[in-house]
Design an enzyme around this catalytic site. Structure first.
Site, PDB file in Angstrom:
ATOM      1  N   ASP A  32       2.494  -2.539  -6.356  1.00  0.00           N
ATOM      2  CA  ASP A  32       2.329  -1.091  -6.392  1.00  0.00           C
ATOM      3  C   ASP A  32       2.442  -0.474  -5.005  1.00  0.00           C
ATOM      4  OD1 ASP A  32      -0.296  -2.618  -6.541  1.00  0.00           O
ATOM      5  OD2 ASP A  32      -1.008  -0.718  -5.740  1.00  0.00           O
ATOM      6  N   ASN A  33       2.482  -1.329  -3.958  1.00  0.00           N
ATOM      7  CA  ASN A  33       2.677  -0.839  -2.591  1.00  0.00           C
ATOM      8  C   ASN A  33       4.096  -1.084  -2.090  1.00  0.00           C
ATOM      9  OD1 ASN A  33      -0.001  -0.053  -2.438  1.00  0.00           O
ATOM     10  ND2 ASN A  33      -0.684  -1.963  -1.518  1.00  0.00           N
TER      11      ASN A  33
ATOM     12  N   ASP B  53       2.189   3.038   2.279  1.00  0.00           N
ATOM     13  CA  ASP B  53       0.765   2.708   2.124  1.00  0.00           C
ATOM     14  C   ASP B  53       0.225   1.917   3.310  1.00  0.00           C
ATOM     15  OD1 ASP B  53       0.675   4.091  -0.195  1.00  0.00           O
ATOM     16  OD2 ASP B  53       0.653   2.368  -1.525  1.00  0.00           O
TER      17      ASP B  53
ATOM     18  N   ASP C 207     -13.505   8.733  -5.364  1.00  0.00           N
ATOM     19  CA  ASP C 207     -13.590  10.175  -5.133  1.00  0.00           C
ATOM     20  C   ASP C 207     -12.281  10.809  -4.698  1.00  0.00           C
ATOM     21  OD1 ASP C 207     -13.343   9.326  -2.502  1.00  0.00           O
ATOM     22  OD2 ASP C 207     -15.433   9.723  -1.973  1.00  0.00           O
ATOM     23  N   GLY C 208     -11.247  10.013  -4.467  1.00  0.00           N
ATOM     24  CA  GLY C 208      -9.960  10.576  -4.082  1.00  0.00           C
ATOM     25  C   GLY C 208      -9.903  11.107  -2.663  1.00  0.00           C
TER      26      GLY C 208
ATOM     27  N   ARG D 201       1.919  13.330   3.811  1.00  0.00           N
ATOM     28  CA  ARG D 201       2.993  12.396   4.117  1.00  0.00           C
ATOM     29  C   ARG D 201       4.238  12.783   3.324  1.00  0.00           C
ATOM     30  NH1 ARG D 201       0.927   6.665   1.444  1.00  0.00           N
ATOM     31  NH2 ARG D 201       0.759   7.371  -0.713  1.00  0.00           N
TER      32      ARG D 201
ATOM     33  N   GLY E 277      -2.177   3.997 -10.215  1.00  0.00           N
ATOM     34  CA  GLY E 277      -1.647   5.347 -10.056  1.00  0.00           C
ATOM     35  C   GLY E 277      -2.072   5.957  -8.729  1.00  0.00           C
TER      36      GLY E 277
ATOM     37  N   ARG F 116       7.743   3.661  -6.739  1.00  0.00           N
ATOM     38  CA  ARG F 116       7.327   2.300  -6.398  1.00  0.00           C
ATOM     39  C   ARG F 116       7.786   1.319  -7.477  1.00  0.00           C
ATOM     40  NH1 ARG F 116       2.116   2.989  -3.558  1.00  0.00           N
ATOM     41  NH2 ARG F 116       1.842   5.199  -3.133  1.00  0.00           N
TER      42      ARG F 116
ATOM     43  N   LYS G 297      -2.658  13.192   0.868  1.00  0.00           N
ATOM     44  CA  LYS G 297      -3.425  11.958   0.678  1.00  0.00           C
ATOM     45  C   LYS G 297      -4.845  12.219   1.150  1.00  0.00           C
ATOM     46  CE  LYS G 297      -3.239   6.964   1.401  1.00  0.00           C
ATOM     47  NZ  LYS G 297      -2.462   5.849   2.010  1.00  0.00           N
TER      48      LYS G 297
END
Length: 513
Positions: A268-269, A278, A133-134, A191, A98, A198, A121
């Protein structure tokens, strides 16, 4: 900027609102989660893309807009969320993944009605951060901002970058996974894309057996992003898969054209729209090498090496076919489409190579010519971009030593120069079979072979300079990448200097950001 016009298409379309405490965990049967950006106390703008802002309908930047660009003090109309998807990573099923450090603000519509999704992002953790940690560090954010804009100006389908800012925080990262974590400056990038859907979104729903939701997602995607598909029933979904396959093949050919190596082509990319998405451990190729991968995580197998990108994209499409099978229910159609992928890709690839060499049409004998050229490039370690730039200058009067001496990453012996001479003879003989003039041939080469590519060593120097508070290299790179088929700065038109060989974050990269 006109932030008040941002809407939330996903939330209005699909069930699965998960608006509780967004702790990092699995969220089965859920397509997205409501999550707020972390917020930053002392952010600072680095760069804002005025042209893109105007194009997508946000308008001109004003100082009051800065909070939005870093996810602070958001207006009430903006409901932020992250999406769940799955994927195959390095050939293995990874299960639920995710948006681990991506948070969507929604979409904006410009005056012509075109919609664009907007996404932070590096703005904080989501339920899909997998105990991370995002956040994002400056180096990965600069790389994403600049490369996505470079690809756009090269004419290659891609996500794009709206803004880049310091967060004012330090982020701890072990860049090379060597047990040596260090504090780095944090950054957040916005972005944009027509859609961030995806392959993995479809894989997740299919793996969970949610076939009604899978069909709903297909209908939504076709209606909003594939207007060329007008068929009904099962044929609509077949046409969708064919369309996606063609887009992906075309994208791979574009990557080969300019020497772009993605580095981590997990499913997933992979964008369902056929966009480059990505930007992690990517690289533009310096010395030509079909086995080159910039990603240390991809060693020693080199699954995502430059020369394998066509093959891997087909493998990824097989996984998408498996995910869509419960709706399409036609194994023969899916197999036939995937088996035809290679023929389509190689035909498009060879046509592209013809353009790079200035050939007006593909001849049967060109396959042998291309194979011998590849062998020459690899043996002599010739710079991919500079080779074609020099080839445009080739004529009977050229001194081949002067023409090619500065584009090799190895010492060119007398024997090696003789191989260049042999190739030059073959090339001149092949040009004689053209049905267009020499001037037309060179014009074809000039619009196919970029004069500027965003090499990793340039990014390395740019990031180092931004870290020190300067933007001179950044400003020059922005100018150069907007005009990649024209030489503006001669210092950018040289092979990678040897002092950048094997430098972490330059020649060698990892998935860490």
């Amino acid at each position: 900027m006109n932030i008040d016009k941002i809407t939330q298409p996903f939330i209005k379309t699909f069930p699965g609102d998960f608006s509780g405490n967004p702790m990092q965990r699995n969220t089965p049967k859920v397509l997205f989660s409501i999550v707020d950006p972390a917020g930053f106390e002392d952010p600072k703008m680095i760069i804002f893309n005025e042209e893109l802002s105007e194009e997508i309908g946000l308008g001109k930047f004003e100082e009051k807009d800065f909070d939005f660009l870093v996810g602070n003090n958001l207006p009430e109309n903006v409901q932020t969320y992250s999406t769940a998807y799955a994927g195959h990573q390095f050939g293995n099923w990874a299960g639920q993944l995710g948006d681990g450090r991506a948070i969507l603000a929604g979409e904006i519509k410009n005056e012509s009605g075109k919609k664009t999704e907007i996404q932070w992002k590096g703005a904080g953790a989501t339920p899909y951060s997998r105990h991370a940690d995002g956040r994002a560090v400056l180096r990965s954010s600069v790389r994403e901002y600049l490369m996505s804009e470079a690809m756009f100006n090269l004419g290659i389908p891609t996500t794009r970058a709206l803004s880049l800012a310091f967060t004012g925080e330090n982020v701890i990262r072990d860049m090379m996974y060597s047990g040596n974590p260090q504090a780095e400056k944090g950054a957040v990038v916005i972005r944009t894309a027509e859609s961030f859907l995806r392959f993995g979104h479809f894989e997740l729903i299919s793996a969970q057996g949610e076939y009604k939701t899978l069909q709903d997602l297909l209908d939504f995607t076709i209606k909003n992003y594939f207007p060329e598909i007008t068929s009904e029933g099962i044929q609509k979904y077949k046409d969708f898969f064919k369309n996606v396959s063609t887009r992906i093949a075309d994208l791979m050919v574009e990557w080969f054209k300019v020497g772009f190596v993605h580095g981590v082509m997990n499913t997933d990319n992979m964008s369902i729209l056929g966009l480059t998405i990505d930007y992690g451990p990517y690289s533009m190729m310096d010395e030509y090498d079909l086995n080159f991968t910039p990603n240390t995580t991809d060693l020693p197998g080199r699954r995502y090496a430059f020369g394998k990108q066509g093959q891997i994209s087909q493998w990824n499409l097989w996984q998408l076919a498996n995910a869509l099978h419960p709706i399409i229910k036609d194994e023969k159609f899916l197999e036939d489409t995937l088996n035809a992928y290679g023929d389509y890709f190689w035909a498009a690839h060879d046509k592209m190579l013809c353009q790079k060499f200035g050939f007006d049409t593909l001849l049967e004998s060109d396959e042998e010519f291309f194979t011998s050229w590849q062998a020459l490039m690899q043996e002599l370690q010739l710079d991919y971009t500079l080779f074609f730039n020099q080839l445009e200058k080739l004529d009977e009067e050229n001194d081949l030593k002067l023409l090619f001496s500065d584009i090799s990453y190895s010492f060119l012996t007398k024997e090696k120069y003789s191989k260049i001479e042999d190739f030059a003879k073959k090339y001149r003989l092949r040009l004689e079979k053209n049905r267009v003039s020499k001037e037309e041939s060179i014009a074809l080469m000039s619009k196919t072979n970029p004069k500027f590519i965003l090499r990793n060593y340039l990014l390395f120097e740019c990031i180092k300079e931004i870290n020190s508070g300067k933007t001179e290299i950044l400003d020059k790179l922005i100018t150069a990448l907007k005009n990649p088929y024209i030489e503006i700065f001669s210092e950018f038109s040289q092979k990678r200097p040897s002092n950048y060989d094997d430098i972490a974050g330059c020649s060698t990269l990892s998935c860490s950001s």
